[in-house]
Design a protein around this motif. Structure first.
Motif, PDB file in Angstrom:
ATOM      1  N   ARG A 162       0.867  -1.285   0.013  1.00 53.36           N
ATOM      2  CA  ARG A 162      -0.022   0.082   0.040  1.00 53.36           C
ATOM      3  C   ARG A 162       0.885   1.263   0.023  1.00 53.36           C
ATOM      4  O   ARG A 162       1.621   1.157   0.857  1.00 53.36           O
ATOM      5  CB  ARG A 162      -0.801   0.043   1.278  1.00 53.36           C
ATOM      6  CG  ARG A 162      -1.836   1.021   1.207  1.00 53.36           C
ATOM      7  CD  ARG A 162      -2.907   0.895   2.478  1.00 53.36           C
ATOM      8  NE  ARG A 162      -3.530   1.979   2.834  1.00 53.36           N
ATOM      9  CZ  ARG A 162      -3.093   3.056   3.534  1.00 53.36           C
ATOM     10  NH1 ARG A 162      -1.845   3.073   3.912  1.00 53.36           N
ATOM     11  NH2 ARG A 162      -3.763   4.080   3.486  1.00 53.36           N
ATOM     12  N   CYS A 163       0.693   2.159  -1.040  1.00 52.11           N
ATOM     13  CA  CYS A 163       1.567   3.445  -1.065  1.00 52.11           C
ATOM     14  C   CYS A 163       1.274   4.225  -0.063  1.00 52.11           C
ATOM     15  O   CYS A 163      -0.100   4.631   0.340  1.00 52.11           O
ATOM     16  CB  CYS A 163       1.283   3.856  -2.392  1.00 52.11           C
ATOM     17  SG  CYS A 163       2.229   5.782  -2.421  1.00 52.11           S
ATOM     18  N   ALA A 164       2.207   4.739   0.910  1.00 50.86           N
ATOM     19  CA  ALA A 164       2.126   5.484   2.011  1.00 50.86           C
ATOM     20  C   ALA A 164       1.526   6.808   1.644  1.00 50.86           C
ATOM     21  O   ALA A 164       0.967   7.810   2.181  1.00 50.86           O
ATOM     22  CB  ALA A 164       3.474   5.720   2.833  1.00 50.86           C
ATOM     23  N   ALA A 165       2.031   7.385   0.174  1.00 47.90           N
ATOM     24  CA  ALA A 165       1.771   8.674  -0.264  1.00 47.90           C
ATOM     25  C   ALA A 165       0.197   8.625  -0.750  1.00 47.90           C
ATOM     26  O   ALA A 165      -0.565   9.656  -0.109  1.00 47.90           O
ATOM     27  CB  ALA A 165       2.798   9.117  -1.138  1.00 47.90           C
ATOM     28  N   CYS A 166      -0.156   8.068  -1.962  1.00 44.91           N
ATOM     29  CA  CYS A 166      -1.451   8.194  -2.318  1.00 44.91           C
ATOM     30  C   CYS A 166      -2.405   7.323  -1.676  1.00 44.91           C
ATOM     31  O   CYS A 166      -3.675   7.199  -2.163  1.00 44.91           O
ATOM     32  CB  CYS A 166      -1.339   8.057  -4.020  1.00 44.91           C
ATOM     33  SG  CYS A 166      -1.095   6.054  -4.272  1.00 44.91           S
TER      34      CYS A 166
END
Lengths: 176, 311
Positions: A162-166
């Motif tokens: 899971r992308c921490a930014a988006c």
């Protein structure tokens, strides 16, 4: 009148067979061809209009092998080869390092993070009590720092991140 | 017939599947083709065919039976990711079982149960689905009931630590099929072992309840551990022929890896005797706990009801 085809004709037939087999797509990662994935190990035509193909499975239990085999047979028959013999090459075992540069690009374009270099295990495999850190980029937004959700995804060859930014989840092809 | 069109498949990578008139795309994995097609299956000199077949059954049945147990978790795991993980591990083990059972059948065709004429089941399926319980040669560890998640995790840990140590050595087997299955399996089981080891530590270092459960799991599963290292005469003979490692040689490397896990988890294996053998016999001889019969009844029921069934 009809002489057996010479070496040049056989070489041309082999090249044609290779193109046909290499264009077959993977049933589970259809953005990749079998050549991109690195499972197409060998293609050679003979003087009698037949062709031999060697495929290697990605994982022992990969259920896509039977579909790949059937697709290769159909593609080569459509390309005019009367007899198609597909054999399983168990050795050397497939490694994610065999995914081509084009294959890696195509994975990323389709939202799947391509694998890093595979670990080399000659001797005993060291135990790893914390997840291996991978330097990944989110295939959607390009940010680093994704969180591992699971080492096992929808197919044997993929992990979940899971992308921490988006915040978007994405899949990563595992290094094996 | 569709062909790959690199320019046209940007919109939907699945488009190529739809124009196809061959329905096999939608049932892949159900084909009955030979898993050893084209593989060099010559039996090396000095290797007894019946021993090689029995040894392949041992290693294949371990994987098959644990795959079936892990598949029982499907839709029942504590979280979705874990559900998917256990199914993936089961699939890897099933994938290892298939060429091992096929190799057993090929080395000793007499070991394969006879099926009615016209049955499409390949020999490895005949071995998996039409053998009775005393014909199974798996260790009793893998047939034990799942219990709770902690118990299944500890069982997987003990099994994967042992199987990885075995496969690492089997890569040098004089049997080319076993060596190839092992070279592939090492990569897979390394993931299984890490997964089980991490969960063991998480449970042991988690809540009071998770720690209680993992300790109870270790108490329950540990008696099955020693059987992994007890040499069966077949294992001794194949070891002497350079086909497989001697089981007792795996004791020290397995203890070293487990020691790392116990240290990180703050766990210690209990001082309890190993599960008794029955008249000197155990899983490798076809002597099992009553759990295996129930597992096989479920696993084999469809195939036995439809011996001529095909997809």
């Amino acid at each position: 009148m009809s002489a057996a085809p010479g070496p040049a004709a056989v070489a041309a037939a082999t090249a044609r067979a290779r193109r046909a087999a290499a264009a077959v797509t993977d049933p589970e990662l259809p953005m990749l061809t079998l050549a991109d994935l690195g499972v197409l190990r060998e293609v050679s035509a003979d003087a009698e209009g037949g062709v031999d193909v060697a495929l290697t499975p990605t994982y022992s239990g990969c259920p896509a092998m039977a579909a790949m085999r059937a697709d290769v047979v159909r593609a080569l028959k459509a390309a005019g080869f009367a007899e198609v013999r597909v054999r399983t090459a168990l050795h050397p075992p497939w490694t994610s390092d065999w995914i081509t540069e084009r294959g890696r690009r195509r994975l990323a374009e389709h939202g799947i993070s391509p694998p890093g270099p595979a670990p080399r295990h000659g001797g005993p495999v060291p135990l790893s009590l914390v997840p291996r850190r991978r330097a990944l980029r989110c295939p959607r937004c390009g940010a680093g720092g994704a969180e591992l959700t699971s080492e096992f995804g929808a197919t044997a060859c993929r992990a979940l991140y899971r992308c921490a930014a988006c915040g978007e989840p994405f899949e990563h092809v595992k290094e094996i | 017939m569709t062909t790959h069109d690199p320019a046209g498949d940007q919109e939907s990578v699945y488009a190529g599947l739809l124009g196809d008139t061959d329905a096999s795309h939608w049932a892949f994995g159900t084909g009955f083709d030979d898993p050893l097609a084209g593989v060099d299956t010559a039996v090396p000199d000095g290797v007894d065919r019946a021993d090689l077949a029995a040894y392949c059954l041992m290693l294949g049945d371990d994987a098959l039976v644990l795959a079936q147990r892990l598949a029982e978790w499907c839709s029942r795991a504590p979280e979705l990711e874990e559900d998917v993980t256990l199914a993936n591990i089961a699939l890897d083990l099933l994938g290892q079982a298939r060429p091992l059972l096929a190799r057993a059948a090929q080395a000793d065709p007499g070991a394969v149960p006879a099926l009615p004429p016209g049955s499409p089941a390949p020999p490895e399926d005949a071995l998996a689905f039409f053998r009775d319980e005393p014909g199974f040669r798996n260790v009793r560890l893998v047939e034990t009931a799942n219990g709770d998640f902690a118990r299944s995790t500890v069982r997987l840990l003990l099994f994967a630590v042992w199987r990885l140590a075995l496969l690492e050595r089997l890569r040098d087997s004089r049997d080319p099929v076993l060596a190839a299955v092992a070279a592939k399996g090492v990569k897979e089981v390394a993931y299984h072992r890490d997964h089980a080891a991490r969960w063991t530590v998480v449970l042991a270092r988690g809540t009071e309840e998770s720690a209680r459960r993992v300790r109870a799991a270790l108490e329950a599963v540990w008696p099955y551990h020693d059987e992994l290292f007890q040499s069966h005469p077949v294992e001794r003979r194949v070891a002497a022929a350079g086909v497989g490692p001697a089981p007792e040689d795996l004791r020290a490397p397995c203890a070293a890896v487990l020691g790392e896990v116990w240290a990180a988890a703050g766990l210690a294996p209990p001082e309890v005797p190993g599960l008794a053998r029955v008249g000197g016999r155990a899983g490798r001889d076809g002597v099992h706990t009553e759990e295996l019969g129930r597992l096989l009844a479920e696993m084999q029921s469809v195939a036995r009801a439809h011996p001529l069934g095909s997809w």
